[in-house]
Motif scaffolding. Sequence first.
Motif, mmCIF file in Angstrom:
data_model
loop_
_atom_site.group_PDB
_atom_site.id
_atom_site.type_symbol
_atom_site.label_atom_id
_atom_site.label_comp_id
_atom_site.label_asym_id
_atom_site.label_seq_id
_atom_site.Cartn_x
_atom_site.Cartn_y
_atom_site.Cartn_z
ATOM 1 N N UNK A 72 1.110 -1.068 -0.297
ATOM 2 C CA UNK A 72 0.454 0.625 -0.099
ATOM 3 C C UNK A 72 0.804 0.661 -0.396
ATOM 4 N N UNK A 73 2.436 1.389 0.280
ATOM 5 C CA UNK A 73 3.216 2.524 0.014
ATOM 6 C C UNK A 73 3.703 2.693 1.366
ATOM 7 N N UNK A 74 3.642 1.959 2.128
ATOM 8 C CA UNK A 74 4.369 2.572 3.905
ATOM 9 C C UNK A 74 5.130 2.947 3.721
ATOM 10 N N UNK A 75 6.366 2.081 3.310
ATOM 11 C CA UNK A 75 7.728 1.858 2.672
ATOM 12 C C UNK A 75 8.356 3.628 1.906
ATOM 13 N N UNK A 203 -9.307 7.223 -6.902
ATOM 14 C CA UNK A 203 -9.108 6.640 -8.975
ATOM 15 C C UNK A 203 -8.170 7.498 -9.272
ATOM 16 N N UNK A 204 -8.366 9.086 -9.699
ATOM 17 C CA UNK A 204 -7.940 9.830 -10.763
ATOM 18 C C UNK A 204 -5.941 9.437 -9.813
ATOM 19 N N UNK A 205 -5.476 9.437 -8.935
ATOM 20 C CA UNK A 205 -3.777 8.822 -8.354
ATOM 21 C C UNK A 205 -3.599 7.533 -8.616
ATOM 22 N N UNK A 206 -4.863 6.322 -9.170
ATOM 23 C CA UNK A 206 -4.839 5.256 -9.859
ATOM 24 C C UNK A 206 -4.420 5.105 -11.125
ATOM 25 N N UNK A 238 -4.266 0.160 -4.619
ATOM 26 C CA UNK A 238 -3.042 -0.797 -4.412
ATOM 27 C C UNK A 238 -1.534 -0.542 -5.069
ATOM 28 N N UNK A 239 -0.848 0.231 -4.561
ATOM 29 C CA UNK A 239 0.441 1.053 -5.792
ATOM 30 C C UNK A 239 1.274 0.008 -6.150
ATOM 31 N N UNK A 240 1.643 -0.958 -5.424
ATOM 32 C CA UNK A 240 2.670 -1.763 -5.992
ATOM 33 C C UNK A 240 2.090 -2.750 -6.479
ATOM 34 N N UNK A 241 0.745 -3.131 -6.888
ATOM 35 C CA UNK A 241 -0.510 -4.060 -8.180
ATOM 36 C C UNK A 241 0.335 -3.020 -9.375
ATOM 37 N N UNK A 276 -11.835 -12.468 -6.901
ATOM 38 C CA UNK A 276 -11.217 -12.322 -5.558
ATOM 39 C C UNK A 276 -9.824 -12.109 -5.386
ATOM 40 N N UNK A 277 -9.103 -13.042 -6.537
ATOM 41 C CA UNK A 277 -7.396 -12.868 -6.297
ATOM 42 C C UNK A 277 -6.595 -11.927 -7.155
ATOM 43 N N UNK A 278 -7.409 -10.711 -7.511
ATOM 44 C CA UNK A 278 -7.283 -9.522 -8.585
ATOM 45 C C UNK A 278 -5.749 -9.785 -8.293
ATOM 46 N N UNK A 279 -5.305 -8.850 -6.724
ATOM 47 C CA UNK A 279 -3.807 -8.788 -6.463
ATOM 48 C C UNK A 279 -2.852 -9.695 -6.473
#
Length: 508
Positions: A72-75, A203-206, A238-241, A276-279
């Motif tokens: 989610x971008x914590x680091x 949505x815009x940031x994604x 989710x930024x990583x995805x 259910x398993x998209x990411x």
Amino acid sequence: MEVAHLCDQAVTGPETKFIADIVNTIGNKLGLKLVSSPPHLTGMDTRAEDINLWLKNKHDDQVLTICGLAGSGKTTLAKYIYDSNMLKFESSSFLEDIGKICEQTYGLCALQEQLLSDILEDKRKELDVTSYKSQIEKALQNKRVLIVLDDIDKTEQIEALLGMETINTESKIIITSRLQNIKTWFGSRYRRYKEHELELLNEHESLALLSWHAFGSKIPNEGFKELALKAAQYCKGNPLALKLLGSLFVNAKDSRKRNNIEYWMSTLNLLESKPDYRIEGILRMSYEYLPFITYRELFLHIACFFIGEDEDYVVKILEPDYCATAGIVTLINRCLLTVSPSKKLMMHGLFIEMARRMVLDESPANPAKRSRVWSNEDSYTLLRQGIGSETIEGLALDMRMVNEEKLNMPMAFDADSLAKMDNLKLLQLNYVELSGSYDDFPEDLRWLCWHGFPLRTLPFELFMGNLVAIDMSYSKLEVFEPPMAVIVSYISLLFNLELSFVSCETGN
């Protein structure tokens, strides 16, 4: 007046070099310890506002945890905050990937040493975690510091890295973690504590982040906006995805597919079939869409055995069989791997978990039928029972990490326990004792890491003809004499590759 009377310096050579020298000189004087942030940061300013206000308020809570889902971008947020604020404190330290480093032998001590070095700007060697903790407690009482502890997953990590005493009232500690119950770990030691729940991208940031990685711009190419929006929605902010999915399109093996609407549609249809398993599906596709099988094998080897190792060292070991130089570049381009400023190979925890789960799925009940065995418990069982197989390509065992109950059993394993592992290429036997003949020792080994090797000389039967790298640090080896049978092939190794032998007594 002082500046007016300073002597100038004539520019000789390119101005760009002269400017770079000025920047480096000032940076060294300031002691900058910037951390590497990923490119195309999206939504950082808005997410950093509250934390920056907290940092400015000297009377606010001392400890803040950034919690959120994996990926989610914590680091990334913590790095952004750290780089923006480190010069406002007397000293600063950013300890990354603590959970994974603590899985290594003496990993926690290494983190404590780095923390002390960053805070005091002085290298200090201590014997154990307790000694380091005492030094850290003294330092934190006196200095106004900014510390980031990334990916904490156990309470003893906080105790070892922050101690049990009070800290300077103007210091700030940022912790990132996937866990939600960290507040309970602090008890009465830190009454001034707050939690920051990280918001996923809107949505815009994604759309902007996915577009950066898919099109090289924050807006989609003409004709792709609807598909890009749909792809962004699958990632659920989710930024990583988002980075992975965007990189998946731009790095399509067939260059014609990169801007092909049908290719985008077929990829998204695959994700749509398992909502259910998209990411998890995006993670798996990033692996499966690697252009060569050797790159997939390289990815699995790194995830199981080489996280935190030097990039050049790993390339030397894996280049002959897995085209490691080009493969690592591909893994980095696909966002599957990163290299730290100190050239250590790093990987997101989600990828490590996925890779190891894939290996476990090869044979859930029988480790002997898996391609890689990295778990100390599984490796111990295989060697104790002598039930290896030709399926195994890599095995790691560190006796210092084995369950204490098993240490009551005979220490030495039979050397024949490796006899059935004909395809073994990567072997780590740290502080392991073998007894018996080495006649059937695997002959296809490329890497042998045997810290604490217990013998004073190498067994004559030990075949080393295919080795690329050998590490016998902290061993009892007195003389390095390769068996005569392989002396000719091994001389080239001595001259062309680094060999590391460290004496227990001298450390040389």
